[in-house]
Structures are given as structure tokens and as C-alpha cells.
Design a protein around this motif. Structure first.
Motif, PDB file in Angstrom:
ATOM      1  N   MET A  24      61.974  89.390  80.430  1.00  0.00           N
ATOM      2  CA  MET A  24      62.160  89.125  79.004  1.00  0.00           C
ATOM      3  C   MET A  24      61.572  90.273  78.179  1.00  0.00           C
ATOM      4  O   MET A  24      60.537  90.108  77.525  1.00  0.00           O
ATOM      5  N   PRO A  25      62.214  91.447  78.194  1.00  0.00           N
ATOM      6  CA  PRO A  25      61.678  92.597  77.457  1.00  0.00           C
ATOM      7  C   PRO A  25      61.594  92.370  75.954  1.00  0.00           C
ATOM      8  O   PRO A  25      60.808  93.025  75.275  1.00  0.00           O
ATOM      9  N   GLY A  26      62.355  91.425  75.426  1.00  0.00           N
ATOM     10  CA  GLY A  26      62.285  91.123  73.997  1.00  0.00           C
ATOM     11  C   GLY A  26      60.931  90.560  73.575  1.00  0.00           C
ATOM     12  O   GLY A  26      60.601  90.562  72.394  1.00  0.00           O
ATOM     13  N   MET A  27      60.140  90.081  74.544  1.00  0.00           N
ATOM     14  CA  MET A  27      58.806  89.557  74.238  1.00  0.00           C
ATOM     15  C   MET A  27      57.735  90.640  74.270  1.00  0.00           C
ATOM     16  O   MET A  27      56.599  90.400  73.889  1.00  0.00           O
ATOM     17  N   ASP A  28      58.106  91.841  74.761  1.00  0.00           N
ATOM     18  CA  ASP A  28      57.165  92.963  74.773  1.00  0.00           C
ATOM     19  C   ASP A  28      57.009  93.517  73.354  1.00  0.00           C
ATOM     20  O   ASP A  28      57.826  93.242  72.470  1.00  0.00           O
ATOM     21  N   ALA A  29      55.975  94.327  73.162  1.00  0.00           N
ATOM     22  CA  ALA A  29      55.779  94.994  71.870  1.00  0.00           C
ATOM     23  C   ALA A  29      56.864  96.052  71.676  1.00  0.00           C
ATOM     24  O   ALA A  29      57.259  96.732  72.619  1.00  0.00           O
ATOM     25  N   HIS A  30      57.340  96.154  70.442  1.00  0.00           N
ATOM     26  CA  HIS A  30      58.334  97.168  70.076  1.00  0.00           C
ATOM     27  C   HIS A  30      57.882  97.815  68.766  1.00  0.00           C
ATOM     28  O   HIS A  30      58.386  97.488  67.684  1.00  0.00           O
ATOM     29  N   PRO A  31      56.909  98.752  68.852  1.00  0.00           N
ATOM     30  CA  PRO A  31      56.331  99.354  67.651  1.00  0.00           C
ATOM     31  C   PRO A  31      57.342 100.014  66.725  1.00  0.00           C
ATOM     32  O   PRO A  31      57.098 100.152  65.525  1.00  0.00           O
ATOM     33  N   GLU A  32      58.505 100.403  67.272  1.00  0.00           N
ATOM     34  CA  GLU A  32      59.526 101.061  66.453  1.00  0.00           C
ATOM     35  C   GLU A  32      60.298 100.070  65.580  1.00  0.00           C
ATOM     36  O   GLU A  32      60.992 100.463  64.644  1.00  0.00           O
ATOM     37  N   ALA A  33      60.166  98.780  65.865  1.00  0.00           N
ATOM     38  CA  ALA A  33      60.906  97.755  65.128  1.00  0.00           C
ATOM     39  C   ALA A  33      60.169  97.364  63.845  1.00  0.00           C
ATOM     40  O   ALA A  33      58.965  97.562  63.712  1.00  0.00           O
ATOM     41  N   ALA A  34      60.902  96.778  62.933  1.00  0.00           N
ATOM     42  CA  ALA A  34      60.312  96.326  61.673  1.00  0.00           C
ATOM     43  C   ALA A  34      59.667  94.950  61.868  1.00  0.00           C
ATOM     44  O   ALA A  34      59.916  94.260  62.849  1.00  0.00           O
TER      45      ALA A  34
END
Length: 196
Positions: A132-142
Motif C-alpha cells: 500500500m504505497p499510498g500510505m507512505d509519506a509523499h513529501p512532494e504532494a500537497a
């Protein structure tokens, strides 16, 4: 000379106990009404989150709690359990450790802290089935892009997690996004203890 030093250092490290080289993982057994789940808590990679989980274990705050939520089916989704804001069980919230900091990810068998805003996690956690990579941090996202804090992995009993996920869900229990995700019959965690 450099090669001789490298060989000497290599020989020295090979006789040292592994524990002296890295703090390593701490194993915890969750004995549930559906069977035993053993997890490796990554105290060296996620020190704040791991210490929080182990404090709940050591103070026996997880004894008698339940897995109450299941999202997904078969071998993809997650099950959630924990203190459910019980004032007698919860400890103060902890600092958020995003996956971008720890290097841990939401892959098969990962344990992660449930939260609202970053820094609000207390005593509820979930176990992931599948990736479930969507649960990882995504610093580039708003927006709230910090994801959830992975701190452990299941090393035994993934079949028990799958059995919990397959339990019937109530069509009426739960509020908001949790409606339809609450287990009809929660699965009790009888004890949570460190194991060798």
C-alpha cells in the motif's frame, strides 16, 4: 596497509556478537482469539514509534483490546486494533516518524500507527496485507503528505491477520469512512508480550 586494516577490521567484526553491531528488532507476540501473530518491532529504524508500541506492550495496555476494523478482502487490505481512545489505556500522542525518514514502507505484513493529524498517534495500529504505497509519506504532494508511521513487520501468523480481515463486517457500525468497515465480532488480543 589499507587492505590489511580492512581485513583486520573484518575479522574483528566477524567475532563480535550481532547485537553489538546493531540494536536489532524486538519480537512481540500478540495472542489473539484467532491465533498468534508475532511481529518484529524495528526499534533501530523507527525508535520513537517502536518505543511507544513497546511501552503499551510492557505496561500490558494491549491486553484485552480488540482488532475492530477490517478494510479490504482476502490478502489485500488492513486490519486495525488498539486502545480506541480508552482513557485508562492511552498514553500521550507521539511525534510522527514518516516513512521518508525511517525507510520503512507499507508492504505485506507492515504494522503502522493509526492517526488523525501527524503527531496524534497513541495506541491504535494497523497491519497491512499486500503493498500500500499510498500510505507512505509523499513529501512532494500537497496537504497532509506525511503518510503513516511503519514500525514493525509480521514474522509469524500472517494467516491469522488474513483470517481477521475475512471476518464479517457490520453494515451499520462505524462513522464516516469507517462505516461498513467495523468487524461484526471484534477479535480480542488476549495478551501482547515480548518474546525471545
Amino acid at each position: 596497509m589499507i587492505r590489511a586494516l580492512a581485513l583486520l577490521l573484518s575479522a574483528f567484526l566477524s567475532i563480535m556478537p550481532v547485537a553489538a553491531q546493531t540494536p536489532g528488532d524486538v519480537r512481540v507476540a500478540l495472542d489473539t482469539g484467532a491465533g498468534r501473530i508475532v511481529v518484529a518491532v524495528h526499534a533501530d529504524k523507527a525508535p520513537v514509534t517502536a518505543a511507544n508500541f513497546l511501552k503499551y506492550v510492557d505496561q500490558k495496555r494491549f491486553d484485552g483490546i480488540v482488532f475492530y476494523r477490517g478494510v479490504g478482502a482476502a490478502d489485500y487490505g488492513f486490519v486495525q486494533g488498539g486502545a480506541q481512545n480508552d482513557p485508562k489505556r492511552i498514553l500521550p500522542p507521539i511525534k510522527h516518524e514518516p516513512t521518508s525518514l525511517t525507510g520503512l514502507v507499507h508492504d505485506d505484513g507492515a504494522l503502522s500507527m493509526a492517526r488523525y493529524a501527524p503527531g496524534s498517534a497513541t495506541g491504535d495500529f494497523f497491519i497491512v496485507l499486500g503493498k500500500m504505497p499510498g500510505m507512505d509519506a509523499h513529501p512532494e504532494a500537497a496537504g497532509d503528505n506525511q503518510g503513516f508511521a511503519v514500525f514493525a513487520h509480521v514474522v509469524e501468523g500472517l494467516d491469522v491477520v488474513k483470517a481477521i480481515l475475512s471476518q464479517p463486517k457490520s453494515p451499520t457500525k462505524g462513522e464516516g469512512v469507517m462505516k461498513g468497515q467495523i468487524l461484526e465480532t471484534p477479535v480480542k488480543i488476549i495478551t501482547a508480550r515480548r518474546v525471545p
